[in-house]
Design a protein around this motif. Structure first.
Motif, PDB file in Angstrom:
ATOM      1  N   LEU A   7       0.849  -1.185   0.000  1.00 17.12           N
ATOM      2  CA  LEU A   7       0.000   0.000   0.000  1.00 17.12           C
ATOM      3  C   LEU A   7       0.887   1.238   0.000  1.00 17.12           C
ATOM      4  CD1 LEU A   7      -2.841   1.306   0.315  1.00 17.12           C
ATOM      5  CD2 LEU A   7      -2.490   1.164   2.783  1.00 17.12           C
ATOM      6  N   VAL A   8       0.624   2.165  -0.919  1.00 12.37           N
ATOM      7  CA  VAL A   8       1.373   3.419  -1.017  1.00 12.37           C
ATOM      8  C   VAL A   8       0.493   4.536  -0.478  1.00 12.37           C
ATOM      9  CG1 VAL A   8       2.551   5.039  -2.550  1.00 12.37           C
ATOM     10  CG2 VAL A   8       2.603   2.594  -3.052  1.00 12.37           C
ATOM     11  N   LEU A   9       1.019   5.267   0.513  1.00 10.70           N
ATOM     12  CA  LEU A   9       0.317   6.402   1.101  1.00 10.70           C
ATOM     13  C   LEU A   9       0.960   7.692   0.630  1.00 10.70           C
ATOM     14  CD1 LEU A   9       0.078   5.147   4.801  1.00 10.70           C
ATOM     15  CD2 LEU A   9      -1.640   4.917   3.007  1.00 10.70           C
ATOM     16  N   VAL A  22       0.816  -1.243  -5.106  1.00  9.97           N
ATOM     17  CA  VAL A  22       1.848  -1.596  -6.081  1.00  9.97           C
ATOM     18  C   VAL A  22       2.528  -2.895  -5.658  1.00  9.97           C
ATOM     19  CG1 VAL A  22       2.263   0.813  -6.726  1.00  9.97           C
ATOM     20  CG2 VAL A  22       3.630  -0.228  -4.928  1.00  9.97           C
ATOM     21  N   SER A  23       3.342  -3.437  -6.534  1.00  8.20           N
ATOM     22  CA  SER A  23       4.102  -4.639  -6.186  1.00  8.20           C
ATOM     23  C   SER A  23       5.169  -4.270  -5.164  1.00  8.20           C
ATOM     24  CB  SER A  23       4.752  -5.233  -7.440  1.00  8.20           C
ATOM     25  OG  SER A  23       5.795  -4.391  -7.886  1.00  8.20           O
ATOM     26  N   LEU A  61       9.926  -1.208  -3.163  1.00  5.51           N
ATOM     27  CA  LEU A  61      11.321  -1.256  -2.746  1.00  5.51           C
ATOM     28  C   LEU A  61      12.166  -0.274  -3.548  1.00  5.51           C
ATOM     29  CD1 LEU A  61      12.823  -2.782  -0.603  1.00  5.51           C
ATOM     30  CD2 LEU A  61      13.382  -4.527  -2.273  1.00  5.51           C
ATOM     31  N   VAL A  62      11.871  -0.124  -4.841  1.00  2.08           N
ATOM     32  CA  VAL A  62      12.587   0.854  -5.671  1.00  2.08           C
ATOM     33  C   VAL A  62      12.322   2.268  -5.155  1.00  2.08           C
ATOM     34  CG1 VAL A  62      12.672   1.886  -7.984  1.00  2.08           C
ATOM     35  CG2 VAL A  62      12.704  -0.594  -7.718  1.00  2.08           C
ATOM     36  N   ARG A  72      10.837  -6.465   3.407  1.00  4.12           N
ATOM     37  CA  ARG A  72       9.790  -6.473   2.381  1.00  4.12           C
ATOM     38  C   ARG A  72       8.696  -5.502   2.845  1.00  4.12           C
ATOM     39  NH1 ARG A  72       8.432 -10.639  -1.467  1.00  4.12           N
ATOM     40  NH2 ARG A  72      10.105 -11.794  -0.474  1.00  4.12           N
ATOM     41  N   PRO A  73       8.470  -4.383   2.129  1.00  9.54           N
ATOM     42  CA  PRO A  73       7.500  -3.374   2.593  1.00  9.54           C
ATOM     43  C   PRO A  73       6.050  -3.824   2.410  1.00  9.54           C
ATOM     44  CG  PRO A  73       8.477  -2.699   0.516  1.00  9.54           C
ATOM     45  CD  PRO A  73       9.161  -3.969   0.925  1.00  9.54           C
TER      46      PRO A  73
END
Length: 165
Positions: A4-6, A16-17, A22-23, A50-51
Motif C-alpha cells: 500500500l502506497v500512502l 503496487v508490487s 522497494l525501488v 519487504r514493505p
C-alpha cells in the motif's frame, strides 16, 4: 505480495508490487511504515525488509474528481452482500428503475438483491411492488473505494485505510 502506497498526508494512493515499493524506498522517494516480518528481500550485497505499507516523502497532488465505476462486485460490497429489499444474502444486483424503462447503470440505481426478490420484482419498480429499500443508495466514499486493489487488503493496511474513510 502487494504494498500500500500512502501520500505524504497519509491518504491511500495506490497498491503496487513490493518490487516497485522497494525501488521507491531505495531511491529515497518513500519510507517504510510497515514491513512483512520474516520475509526479507535478498539482493547481491544486501538484505532489505519487504514493505507492506510505505509513505511518500513528497506530497503528490491527486485530482479531486476520482470517480468509482459502478460494478457488480462494487454494488455487492457497498451493500454488504445483503438484499436491499428483504435483507437476505444477496448474490445478484437489481436496477431499481428497470433498464427496460430507461434505468441506468449508476450507483443510485443499482442495489444488491437476492435471487428471489430479483425474480419476483422482474421489470417493475419497487413502488409498483409496494416495496421499500432498506437503505439509501449512493456512490461509496473513502480511500478504500478510490484506490484499486484494496478489496483484498492485507491486515496491516487496515489502520491506514480507516484514516481515509
Amino acid at each position: 505480495m502487494r504494498t500500500l502506497v500512502l501520500n505524504a498526508g497519509y491518504e491511500p494512493l495506490a497498491v503496487v508490487s513490493f518490487k516497485r515499493a522497494l525501488v521507491l524506498v531505495m531511491n529515497e522517494k518513500a519510507t517504510v511504515l510497515e514491513c512483512v516480518e520474516g520475509e526479507p528481500v535478498w539482493a547481491a550485497r544486501a538484505v532489505f525488509e519487504r514493505p507492506a505499507v510505505i509513505v511518500l516523502t513528497r506530497y503528490v497532488r491527486v485530482p479531486g474528481t476520482r470517480r468509482v465505476p459502478a460494478t457488480r462486485r462494487g454494488v455487492l460490497r457497498r451493500d454488504a452482500f445483503r438484499c436491499g429489499y428483504c435483507g437476505a444474502a444477496a448474490s445478484t444486483i437489481d436496477h431499481v428503475m428497470p433498464r427496460s424503462r430507461g434505468g441506468r447503470d449508476t450507483w443510485e440505481n443499482l442495489v444488491a438483491c437476492c435471487l428471489r426478490c430479483n425474480n419476483v420484482k422482474s421489470d417493475r419498480t419497487p413502488q409498483e411492488m409496494g416495496w421499500e429499500l432498506r437503505f439509501a443508495l449512493g456512490a461509496p466514499r473513502g480511500g478504500a473505494w478510490t484506490v484499486r486493489g484494496t478489496e483484498r487488503a492485507d491486515p496491516r493496511w487496515e489502520p491506514y485505510l480507516a484514516l481515509a474513510a
